[in-house]
Design a protein around this motif. Structure first.
Motif, PDB file in Angstrom:
ATOM      1  N   ASP A 160      31.208  24.228  38.853  1.00 41.80           N
ATOM      2  CA  ASP A 160      32.474  23.972  39.549  1.00 41.80           C
ATOM      3  C   ASP A 160      33.607  24.910  39.115  1.00 41.80           C
ATOM      4  N   PRO A 161      33.758  25.223  37.825  1.00 44.81           N
ATOM      5  CA  PRO A 161      34.861  26.125  37.449  1.00 44.81           C
ATOM      6  C   PRO A 161      34.805  27.466  38.176  1.00 44.81           C
ATOM      7  N   PHE A 162      33.610  28.012  38.348  1.00 39.90           N
ATOM      8  CA  PHE A 162      33.469  29.286  39.064  1.00 39.90           C
ATOM      9  C   PHE A 162      33.814  29.114  40.543  1.00 39.90           C
ATOM     10  N   ASN A 163      33.306  28.041  41.139  1.00 45.99           N
ATOM     11  CA  ASN A 163      33.549  27.783  42.557  1.00 45.99           C
ATOM     12  C   ASN A 163      35.015  27.444  42.818  1.00 45.99           C
ATOM     13  N   ASP A 164      35.617  26.627  41.936  1.00 41.25           N
ATOM     14  CA  ASP A 164      37.017  26.247  42.112  1.00 41.25           C
ATOM     15  C   ASP A 164      37.943  27.452  41.949  1.00 41.25           C
ATOM     16  N   PHE A 165      37.618  28.333  41.039  1.00 46.12           N
ATOM     17  CA  PHE A 165      38.424  29.551  40.868  1.00 46.12           C
ATOM     18  C   PHE A 165      38.442  30.345  42.171  1.00 46.12           C
ATOM     19  N   LYS A 166      37.281  30.465  42.785  1.00 45.08           N
ATOM     20  CA  LYS A 166      37.162  31.207  44.048  1.00 45.08           C
ATOM     21  C   LYS A 166      37.889  30.497  45.184  1.00 45.08           C
ATOM     22  N   LEU A 167      37.755  29.167  45.268  1.00 44.84           N
ATOM     23  CA  LEU A 167      38.321  28.412  46.375  1.00 44.84           C
ATOM     24  C   LEU A 167      39.839  28.282  46.298  1.00 44.84           C
ATOM     25  N   TYR A 168      40.359  28.081  45.085  1.00 42.25           N
ATOM     26  CA  TYR A 168      41.751  27.656  44.961  1.00 42.25           C
ATOM     27  C   TYR A 168      42.682  28.668  44.289  1.00 42.25           C
ATOM     28  N   HIS A 169      42.249  29.909  44.160  1.00 42.42           N
ATOM     29  CA  HIS A 169      43.107  30.897  43.499  1.00 42.42           C
ATOM     30  C   HIS A 169      44.363  31.214  44.314  1.00 42.42           C
ATOM     31  N   LYS A 170      44.346  30.934  45.628  1.00 41.09           N
ATOM     32  CA  LYS A 170      45.521  31.190  46.463  1.00 41.09           C
ATOM     33  C   LYS A 170      46.420  29.956  46.581  1.00 41.09           C
ATOM     34  N   ALA A 171      45.969  28.816  46.067  1.00 42.15           N
ATOM     35  CA  ALA A 171      46.730  27.569  46.209  1.00 42.15           C
ATOM     36  C   ALA A 171      48.111  27.629  45.559  1.00 42.15           C
ATOM     37  N   PRO A 172      48.257  28.189  44.355  1.00 40.64           N
ATOM     38  CA  PRO A 172      49.604  28.239  43.747  1.00 40.64           C
ATOM     39  C   PRO A 172      50.609  28.999  44.618  1.00 40.64           C
ATOM     40  N   LEU A 173      50.175  30.086  45.257  1.00 42.62           N
ATOM     41  CA  LEU A 173      51.076  30.850  46.128  1.00 42.62           C
ATOM     42  C   LEU A 173      51.457  30.036  47.364  1.00 42.62           C
ATOM     43  N   ALA A 174      50.474  29.319  47.915  1.00 47.37           N
ATOM     44  CA  ALA A 174      50.759  28.463  49.063  1.00 47.37           C
ATOM     45  C   ALA A 174      51.730  27.363  48.687  1.00 47.37           C
ATOM     46  N   LEU A 175      51.582  26.841  47.478  1.00 48.68           N
ATOM     47  CA  LEU A 175      52.473  25.790  46.990  1.00 48.68           C
ATOM     48  C   LEU A 175      53.897  26.333  46.814  1.00 48.68           C
ATOM     49  N   LEU A 176      54.025  27.563  46.316  1.00 49.10           N
ATOM     50  CA  LEU A 176      55.340  28.177  46.154  1.00 49.10           C
ATOM     51  C   LEU A 176      56.024  28.418  47.492  1.00 49.10           C
ATOM     52  N   ARG A 177      55.223  28.574  48.548  1.00 45.52           N
ATOM     53  CA  ARG A 177      55.790  28.736  49.891  1.00 45.52           C
ATOM     54  C   ARG A 177      56.219  27.400  50.492  1.00 45.52           C
ATOM     55  N   GLY A 178      55.985  26.304  49.750  1.00 48.29           N
ATOM     56  CA  GLY A 178      56.388  24.987  50.232  1.00 48.29           C
ATOM     57  C   GLY A 178      55.308  24.232  50.974  1.00 48.29           C
ATOM     58  N   GLU A 179      54.074  24.734  50.934  1.00 48.48           N
ATOM     59  CA  GLU A 179      52.966  24.079  51.632  1.00 48.48           C
ATOM     60  C   GLU A 179      52.331  23.051  50.710  1.00 48.48           C
ATOM     61  N   LEU A 180      52.629  21.777  50.926  1.00 50.56           N
ATOM     62  CA  LEU A 180      52.132  20.719  50.051  1.00 50.56           C
ATOM     63  C   LEU A 180      50.727  20.272  50.420  1.00 50.56           C
ATOM     64  N   ILE A 181      50.367  20.378  51.703  1.00 49.81           N
ATOM     65  CA  ILE A 181      49.055  19.949  52.166  1.00 49.81           C
ATOM     66  C   ILE A 181      48.335  21.110  52.833  1.00 49.81           C
ATOM     67  N   ASP A 182      47.087  21.313  52.459  1.00 49.92           N
ATOM     68  CA  ASP A 182      46.258  22.338  53.086  1.00 49.92           C
ATOM     69  C   ASP A 182      46.111  22.005  54.568  1.00 49.92           C
ATOM     70  N   PRO A 183      46.439  22.934  55.475  1.00 51.98           N
ATOM     71  CA  PRO A 183      46.308  22.633  56.904  1.00 51.98           C
ATOM     72  C   PRO A 183      44.886  22.352  57.346  1.00 51.98           C
ATOM     73  N   GLY A 184      43.926  22.689  56.517  1.00 49.21           N
ATOM     74  CA  GLY A 184      42.539  22.348  56.826  1.00 49.21           C
ATOM     75  C   GLY A 184      41.892  23.224  57.869  1.00 49.21           C
ATOM     76  N   LEU A 185      42.437  24.416  58.079  1.00 51.01           N
ATOM     77  CA  LEU A 185      41.869  25.318  59.085  1.00 51.01           C
ATOM     78  C   LEU A 185      40.444  25.718  58.736  1.00 51.01           C
TER      79      LEU A 185
END
Length: 212
Positions: A173-198
């Protein structure tokens, strides 16, 4: 057989992502957790006790805090599923099981403090440093024990392959989560609290096309 194993691993990873990682805060905390877990993996070969401290004090706390405090509990309109339904079909540790596991983790230092021998199982601690290392050893056992317990449990309630797939998923999971969520902090800084789920919608359409 290997092809089927990898396909089941992909499905378990995908279900975990689409059902339990809608919050950008949760995703960001999983990214932090992934980094610290990877550091802990390295320290397993250097100092397993220190690795256990990293794993529980940073990796697990950040990871589970994301689930407990930030993940939505309402109806999942993207997957058309209730929170109760997702909890019932969860392969690994759902929130109820996590409460039990985290309670054991939190209670172990208290027990060790009042009984330095832990019912005669360990050498009594004589200093604060000794206490922390003893706690870390207990946490290491709790972590490995929790992984093996649920794996064997799945052998009986599901099948051996499901248990082994889940164990593989947890370890990687650590390897997979790193790949999946490495862009999440930037999205959070843009004010996106919930993943649009696209990505979830696109993947669902791909599955429908393949099965049509």
């Amino acid at each position: 057989m290997i092809k089927n194993f990898l396909e089941q691993l992909r499905i378990q990873r995908w279900d975990d992502h689409r059902y339990y990682h809608h919050s950008r805060i949760n995703q960001s905390l999983h990214f932090v957790s992934a980094i610290s877990f990877l550091i802990g993996y390295v320290y397993m070969f250097i100092d397993p006790v220190f690795s256990a401290l990293i794993g529980w004090l940073v990796s697990m706390t950040s990871r589970q805090a994301g689930h407990f405090f930030f993940e939505p509990r309402g109806y999942d309109h993207i997957n058309h599923a209730t929170h109760e339904h997702k909890e019932d079909i969860k392969v690994g540790y759902n929130l109820r099981r996590k409460v039990v596991l985290m309670s054991i983790w939190a209670a172990s230092p208290v027990v060790l403090y009042f009984d330095p021998t832990l019912f005669g199982l360990v050498k009594p601690w004589a200093s604060s440093a000794d206490f922390m290392r003893q706690v870390a050893k207990i946490w290491l056992v709790v972590g490995i024990g929790g992984l093996l317990f649920r794996t064997v449990h799945l052998f009986f309630i599901k099948d051996v392959e499901t248990g082994l797939v889940w164990m593989t998923k947890i370890i990687t999971d650590p390897f997979n989560d790193f790949k999946l969520y490495h862009k999440a902090p930037l999205a959070l800084l843009r004010g996106e609290l919930i993943d649009p789920g696209l990505d979830i919608l696109e993947h669902g359409l791909e599955l429908e096309e393949k099965t049509a």
